[in-house]
Design an enzyme around this catalytic site. Structure first.
Site, PDB file in Angstrom:
ATOM      1  N   GLY A  52       9.144  -5.391  12.531  1.00 10.92           N
ATOM      2  CA  GLY A  52       8.522  -7.183  12.059  1.00 10.92           C
ATOM      3  C   GLY A  52       9.268  -7.935  12.126  1.00 10.92           C
ATOM      4  O   GLY A  52       9.122  -9.246  12.412  1.00 10.92           O
ATOM      5  N   HIS A  69       9.791  -9.625  -6.102  1.00  8.74           N
ATOM      6  CA  HIS A  69       9.480  -8.876  -5.124  1.00  8.74           C
ATOM      7  C   HIS A  69       8.483  -9.952  -4.258  1.00  8.74           C
ATOM      8  O   HIS A  69       6.429  -9.536  -4.635  1.00  8.74           O
ATOM      9  CB  HIS A  69       8.562  -7.576  -5.763  1.00  8.74           C
ATOM     10  CG  HIS A  69       7.720  -6.630  -4.310  1.00  8.74           C
ATOM     11  ND1 HIS A  69       7.774  -5.628  -4.701  1.00  8.74           N
ATOM     12  CD2 HIS A  69       7.637  -6.892  -3.334  1.00  8.74           C
ATOM     13  CE1 HIS A  69       6.867  -5.229  -3.467  1.00  8.74           C
ATOM     14  NE2 HIS A  69       7.191  -5.592  -2.722  1.00  8.74           N
ATOM     15  N   GLU A  73      10.336  -0.225 -10.018  1.00  6.52           N
ATOM     16  CA  GLU A  73      10.246  -1.856 -10.179  1.00  6.52           C
ATOM     17  C   GLU A  73       8.295  -1.975 -10.968  1.00  6.52           C
ATOM     18  O   GLU A  73       7.719  -0.763 -10.734  1.00  6.52           O
ATOM     19  CB  GLU A  73       9.633  -1.425  -8.858  1.00  6.52           C
ATOM     20  CG  GLU A  73       9.625  -3.524  -8.385  1.00  6.52           C
ATOM     21  CD  GLU A  73       9.021  -3.400  -6.767  1.00  6.52           C
ATOM     22  OE1 GLU A  73       7.653  -3.515  -6.467  1.00  6.52           O
ATOM     23  OE2 GLU A  73      10.072  -2.592  -6.160  1.00  6.52           O
ATOM     24  N   ARG A 129      11.754  -1.519   0.358  1.00  2.00           N
ATOM     25  CA  ARG A 129      11.155  -1.101  -0.573  1.00  2.00           C
ATOM     26  C   ARG A 129      12.392  -0.213  -1.193  1.00  2.00           C
ATOM     27  O   ARG A 129      12.944   0.241  -1.515  1.00  2.00           O
ATOM     28  CB  ARG A 129      10.186   0.801  -0.427  1.00  2.00           C
ATOM     29  CG  ARG A 129       8.884  -0.204   0.348  1.00  2.00           C
ATOM     30  CD  ARG A 129       7.924  -0.519  -1.160  1.00  2.00           C
ATOM     31  NE  ARG A 129       6.562  -0.944  -0.845  1.00  2.00           N
ATOM     32  CZ  ARG A 129       6.115  -1.696  -0.503  1.00  2.00           C
ATOM     33  NH1 ARG A 129       6.871  -2.916   0.370  1.00  2.00           N
ATOM     34  NH2 ARG A 129       4.780  -1.792   0.383  1.00  2.00           N
TER      35      ARG A 129
END
Length: 306
Positions: free
Chosen positions: A138, A267, A248, A219
């Site tokens: 996507g 993020h 993270e 990610r």
């Protein structure tokens, strides 16, 4: 008779409206055939009542649900993720990082004197360049038409090798090794699975050009952070734009915060104020499909891990 849907753990009015405009009817979990789950895996109902046949998850990346055993523990239930729901905004962020890097914007921002001659070799253009999109789902499909007006060509990589509209070539992931040496820049948008861990490491970085920028909006685990730091410190590549990191959150004092050829964003490629509205459209579409017995969007493949 209306399709019964439980909306948990929070009943946001926008999502309530999405269920109802799709012809669904809100119900308690014990009386619902579908569940729209708006949180992470920690409080997921275990076990699910036998009446639940389908679960819509709020996240596009659902590796935490696999780690927690939520998906694998319910093979009788059809899960769908939010993959593709947030693609346009994430693709927009990827483009911003790429353009900023290629144009040497980070170094310009910290300049305190006129350094034209020094900057000239570092300032590039996307026009005429080849951008590899690793994991052209996507996000990749949304990014390609954003790159086209800038004169960039796209080589897409996906699991099947099925052609991606707008790409000059689409390669299956089994041919990923061919990509690094023939591309100018790389955008990573693949799902996080055991097979994609450190998809980009020292060997791959060594094949990129000294002007190549690597953008990761997927990610953090897909990129070997230590290898990236070494490559940046040696000016082996042009730079990196990372909306996700490993670890993270990225700790204070980490080299990536101060390297001039690294852009780190926390993020936030998917702006919080847009998430519920975008997710509501997916909920409405899938509730309508579920009620009609049609194929659902973004069905989770327990074998593939996403």
């Amino acid at each position: 008779m209306a399709t019964t849907i439980a909306l948990l753990p929070n009943q946001d009015p926008t999502l309530v409206d999405a269920v109802e405009r799709a012809g669904g009817e809100l119900a308690e979990l014990t009386a619902a055939s579908g569940l729209v789950w708006t949180a992470g895996p920690d409080d997921f109902p275990d076990p699910l009542p036998d009446n639940v046949e389908w679960v819509q998850l709020f996240s596009a990346g659902i590796e935490e649900f696999f780690t927690a055993g939520v998906v694998d523990a319910n093979p009788r239930v059809q899960f769908t993720s939010a993959t593709g729901t947030f693609a346009p905004t994430v693709a927009e962020h990827a483009l911003a990082l790429l353009l900023a890097g290629v144009r040497a914007i980070p170094e310009h921002l910290f300049a305190d004197t006129w350094r034209q001659q020094e900057f000239f070799p570092k300032v590039g253009t996307l026009r005429g360049s080849t951008v590899a999109i690793i994991g052209a789902g996507g996000i990749g499909r949304a990014l390609i038409p954003m790159l086209a007006p800038l004169g960039a060509r796209v080589v897409a990589v996906n699991r099947s090798g099925r052609p991606v509209p707008g790409a000059i070539e689409t390669l299956p992931v089994t041919r990923l090794d061919e990509v690094w040496s023939r591309t100018d820049h790389v955008v990573i948008a693949a799902p996080a699975t055991p097979a994609t861990k450190h998809l980009l490491g020292a060997a791959e970085l060594a094949q990129l050009k000294p002007t190549s920028w690597v953008i990761n909006v997927a990610r953090g685990s897909l990129v070997d952070t230590d290898a990236v730091v070494e490559a940046l410190e040696a000016n082996q590549i042009g730079g990196v734009g990372l909306d996700v990191t490993d670890p993270e959150p990225l700790p204070d004092g980490h080299p990536l915060w101060t390297l001039p050829n690294a852009i780190v964003t926390p993020h936030d490629s998917n702006p919080p104020q847009r998430r519920v509205a975008a997710f509501a459209d997916r909920v409405a579409e899938n509730v309508a499909r579920f009620a009609a017995g049609e194929d659902l969007i973004a069905k989770v493949d327990p074998v593939a891990g996403y």
